[in-house]
Scaffold this motif. Structure first.
Motif, PDB file in Angstrom:
ATOM      1  N   LEU A  80       0.994  -1.153   0.030  1.00 36.96           N
ATOM      2  CA  LEU A  80       0.032   0.092  -0.057  1.00 36.96           C
ATOM      3  C   LEU A  80       0.937   1.206  -0.114  1.00 36.96           C
ATOM      4  CD1 LEU A  80      -2.904   1.400   0.023  1.00 36.96           C
ATOM      5  CD2 LEU A  80      -2.889   0.891   2.668  1.00 36.96           C
ATOM      6  N   TYR A  81       1.817   1.210   0.758  1.00 36.38           N
ATOM      7  CA  TYR A  81       2.923   2.380   0.966  1.00 36.38           C
ATOM      8  C   TYR A  81       3.675   2.545  -0.519  1.00 36.38           C
ATOM      9  CZ  TYR A  81       1.537   3.300   5.799  1.00 36.38           C
ATOM     10  OH  TYR A  81       0.749   3.688   6.831  1.00 36.38           O
ATOM     11  N   PHE A  82       3.970   1.636  -1.036  1.00 41.70           N
ATOM     12  CA  PHE A  82       4.649   1.487  -2.309  1.00 41.70           C
ATOM     13  C   PHE A  82       3.696   2.295  -3.278  1.00 41.70           C
ATOM     14  CE2 PHE A  82       5.042  -0.323  -6.434  1.00 41.70           C
ATOM     15  CZ  PHE A  82       6.259  -0.297  -6.819  1.00 41.70           C
ATOM     16  N   SER A  83       2.472   1.559  -3.280  1.00 45.62           N
ATOM     17  CA  SER A  83       1.401   2.217  -4.501  1.00 45.62           C
ATOM     18  C   SER A  83       1.173   3.842  -3.985  1.00 45.62           C
ATOM     19  CB  SER A  83       0.011   1.620  -4.151  1.00 45.62           C
ATOM     20  OG  SER A  83       0.308  -0.041  -4.367  1.00 45.62           O
ATOM     21  N   LEU A  84       1.147   4.200  -2.900  1.00 41.48           N
ATOM     22  CA  LEU A  84       1.206   5.724  -2.340  1.00 41.48           C
ATOM     23  C   LEU A  84       2.351   6.489  -2.825  1.00 41.48           C
ATOM     24  CD1 LEU A  84      -0.496   7.845  -0.941  1.00 41.48           C
ATOM     25  CD2 LEU A  84       0.729   7.143   1.036  1.00 41.48           C
ATOM     26  N   ARG A  85       3.599   5.770  -2.690  1.00 45.71           N
ATOM     27  CA  ARG A  85       4.933   6.779  -3.022  1.00 45.71           C
ATOM     28  C   ARG A  85       4.635   6.787  -4.637  1.00 45.71           C
ATOM     29  NH1 ARG A  85       6.985   3.285   0.765  1.00 45.71           N
ATOM     30  NH2 ARG A  85       8.147   2.268  -0.683  1.00 45.71           N
ATOM     31  N   ILE A  86       4.359   5.765  -5.299  1.00 48.32           N
ATOM     32  CA  ILE A  86       4.583   5.791  -6.705  1.00 48.32           C
ATOM     33  C   ILE A  86       3.392   6.669  -7.383  1.00 48.32           C
ATOM     34  CG2 ILE A  86       4.322   4.703  -8.950  1.00 48.32           C
ATOM     35  CD1 ILE A  86       6.757   3.868  -7.183  1.00 48.32           C
ATOM     36  N   SER A  87       2.462   6.873  -6.636  1.00 51.15           N
ATOM     37  CA  SER A  87       1.109   7.699  -7.109  1.00 51.15           C
ATOM     38  C   SER A  87       1.539   9.164  -6.897  1.00 51.15           C
ATOM     39  CB  SER A  87      -0.113   7.262  -6.340  1.00 51.15           C
ATOM     40  OG  SER A  87      -0.400   6.206  -6.454  1.00 51.15           O
ATOM     41  N   ILE A  88       2.023   9.075  -5.659  1.00 46.40           N
ATOM     42  CA  ILE A  88       2.439  10.818  -5.524  1.00 46.40           C
ATOM     43  C   ILE A  88       3.423  11.193  -6.441  1.00 46.40           C
ATOM     44  CG2 ILE A  88       3.740  12.346  -3.996  1.00 46.40           C
ATOM     45  CD1 ILE A  88       2.370  10.465  -1.545  1.00 46.40           C
ATOM     46  N   ALA A  89       4.599  10.531  -6.855  1.00 44.15           N
ATOM     47  CA  ALA A  89       5.503  10.893  -7.751  1.00 44.15           C
ATOM     48  C   ALA A  89       4.856  11.093  -8.978  1.00 44.15           C
ATOM     49  CB  ALA A  89       6.686   9.560  -8.032  1.00 44.15           C
ATOM     50  N   ASN A  90       4.040  10.141  -9.588  1.00 43.43           N
ATOM     51  CA  ASN A  90       3.158  10.280 -10.933  1.00 43.43           C
ATOM     52  C   ASN A  90       2.511  11.731 -10.930  1.00 43.43           C
ATOM     53  OD1 ASN A  90       4.185   7.860 -11.717  1.00 43.43           O
ATOM     54  ND2 ASN A  90       2.256   6.698 -11.304  1.00 43.43           N
ATOM     55  N   LEU A  91       1.661  12.033  -9.809  1.00 44.60           N
ATOM     56  CA  LEU A  91       1.005  13.469  -9.725  1.00 44.60           C
ATOM     57  C   LEU A  91       1.724  14.366  -9.647  1.00 44.60           C
ATOM     58  CD1 LEU A  91      -2.129  12.147  -7.534  1.00 44.60           C
ATOM     59  CD2 LEU A  91      -2.084  12.260  -9.747  1.00 44.60           C
ATOM     60  N   ILE A  92       2.840  14.195  -8.967  1.00 45.21           N
ATOM     61  CA  ILE A  92       3.691  15.570  -8.953  1.00 45.21           C
ATOM     62  C   ILE A  92       4.346  15.772 -10.331  1.00 45.21           C
ATOM     63  CG2 ILE A  92       5.861  16.253  -8.160  1.00 45.21           C
ATOM     64  CD1 ILE A  92       5.198  15.043  -5.392  1.00 45.21           C
ATOM     65  N   ALA A  93       4.699  14.729 -11.257  1.00 46.28           N
ATOM     66  CA  ALA A  93       5.481  14.882 -12.409  1.00 46.28           C
ATOM     67  C   ALA A  93       4.463  15.195 -13.467  1.00 46.28           C
ATOM     68  CB  ALA A  93       6.250  13.650 -12.866  1.00 46.28           C
ATOM     69  N   GLY A  94       3.125  14.654 -13.328  1.00 50.45           N
ATOM     70  CA  GLY A  94       2.190  15.000 -14.234  1.00 50.45           C
ATOM     71  C   GLY A  94       2.295  14.146 -15.434  1.00 50.45           C
ATOM     72  N   HIS A  95       1.654  14.337 -16.682  1.00 49.17           N
ATOM     73  CA  HIS A  95       1.826  13.554 -17.872  1.00 49.17           C
ATOM     74  C   HIS A  95       2.705  13.971 -18.572  1.00 49.17           C
ATOM     75  CE1 HIS A  95      -1.902  11.465 -16.931  1.00 49.17           C
ATOM     76  NE2 HIS A  95      -2.652  12.640 -16.687  1.00 49.17           N
ATOM     77  N   GLU A  96       3.627  15.099 -18.245  1.00 53.12           N
ATOM     78  CA  GLU A  96       4.588  15.393 -19.354  1.00 53.12           C
ATOM     79  C   GLU A  96       6.146  14.618 -19.020  1.00 53.12           C
ATOM     80  OE1 GLU A  96       2.994  17.724 -17.289  1.00 53.12           O
ATOM     81  OE2 GLU A  96       1.478  17.907 -18.702  1.00 53.12           O
ATOM     82  N   GLU A  97       6.090  14.318 -17.757  1.00 53.77           N
ATOM     83  CA  GLU A  97       7.470  13.764 -17.292  1.00 53.77           C
ATOM     84  C   GLU A  97       7.378  12.710 -16.515  1.00 53.77           C
ATOM     85  OE1 GLU A  97      11.808  15.297 -15.427  1.00 53.77           O
ATOM     86  OE2 GLU A  97       9.947  16.827 -15.667  1.00 53.77           O
ATOM     87  N   ALA A  98       7.977  11.494 -16.741  1.00 55.42           N
ATOM     88  CA  ALA A  98       7.759  10.511 -15.895  1.00 55.42           C
ATOM     89  C   ALA A  98       9.257  10.544 -14.995  1.00 55.42           C
ATOM     90  CB  ALA A  98       8.032   9.174 -16.476  1.00 55.42           C
ATOM     91  N   LEU A  99       9.265  10.771 -13.689  1.00 60.77           N
ATOM     92  CA  LEU A  99      10.396  10.865 -12.716  1.00 60.77           C
ATOM     93  C   LEU A  99      11.237   9.595 -12.656  1.00 60.77           C
ATOM     94  CD1 LEU A  99       8.628  12.819  -9.635  1.00 60.77           C
ATOM     95  CD2 LEU A  99      10.401  13.742 -11.578  1.00 60.77           C
ATOM     96  N   PRO A 100      12.157   9.343 -12.590  1.00 58.36           N
ATOM     97  CA  PRO A 100      13.059   8.155 -12.258  1.00 58.36           C
ATOM     98  C   PRO A 100      12.670   7.727 -10.847  1.00 58.36           C
ATOM     99  CG  PRO A 100      14.636   9.707 -12.169  1.00 58.36           C
ATOM    100  CD  PRO A 100      13.177  10.587 -12.540  1.00 58.36           C
TER     101      PRO A 100
END
Length: 140
Positions: free
Chosen positions: A58-78
């Protein structure tokens, strides 16, 4: 107000994939308390009732989600993952690494681990995928 629903949706998407759709909807409060549908009744349960392995998913999913939302659709953060799967059983490892292999097609992922099973599983996946140039593994 706009970030919360998106975070709930994205976290649920990843969590449902990594748990093989064992759970239903989830709700993340402003202070990051997480409630989820366990399928046992119509009410949401506090995430503290989950096993440690499921809670890690669950926490893994949350961290990945936050990274995805912060970066938006324009850029995928490493992504940098350092022994993230310590409490995962074999099925959990397989499910989350399937997700990571899909993500590696869109972004760079660094995995640091001391577990041979991670390397073994990813090598199996490489045989099935055309390109994993974005996935970097360091066995330490």
């Amino acid at each position: 107000k706009s970030f919360g629903p998106l975070l709930n949706e994205e976290t649920a998407r990843i969590f449902n994939h990594t748990t093989n759709h064992k759970y239903g909807r989830l709700y993340i409060s402003k202070d990051f308390n997480i409630m989820l549908d366990t399928g046992s009744d119509i009410s949401l349960k506090d995430s503290n009732y989950l096993s440690m392995g499921t809670l890690d998913q669950l926490y893994f999913s949350l961290r990945i989600s936050i990274a995805n939302l912060i970066a938006g659709h324009e850029e995928a953060l490493p992504l940098f993952l350092d022994d993230t799967f310590v409490q995962y059983d074999e099925e959990r490892v397989r499910r989350v690494l399937e997700f990571i292999c899909q993500e590696a097609l869109k972004r760079q992922i660094f995995i640091f681990t001391c577990h041979d099973r991670i390397i073994h599983y990813l090598r199996e996946q490489w045989e099935d995928q055309d390109s994993f140039q974005n996935l970097i593994i360091n066995l330490h």
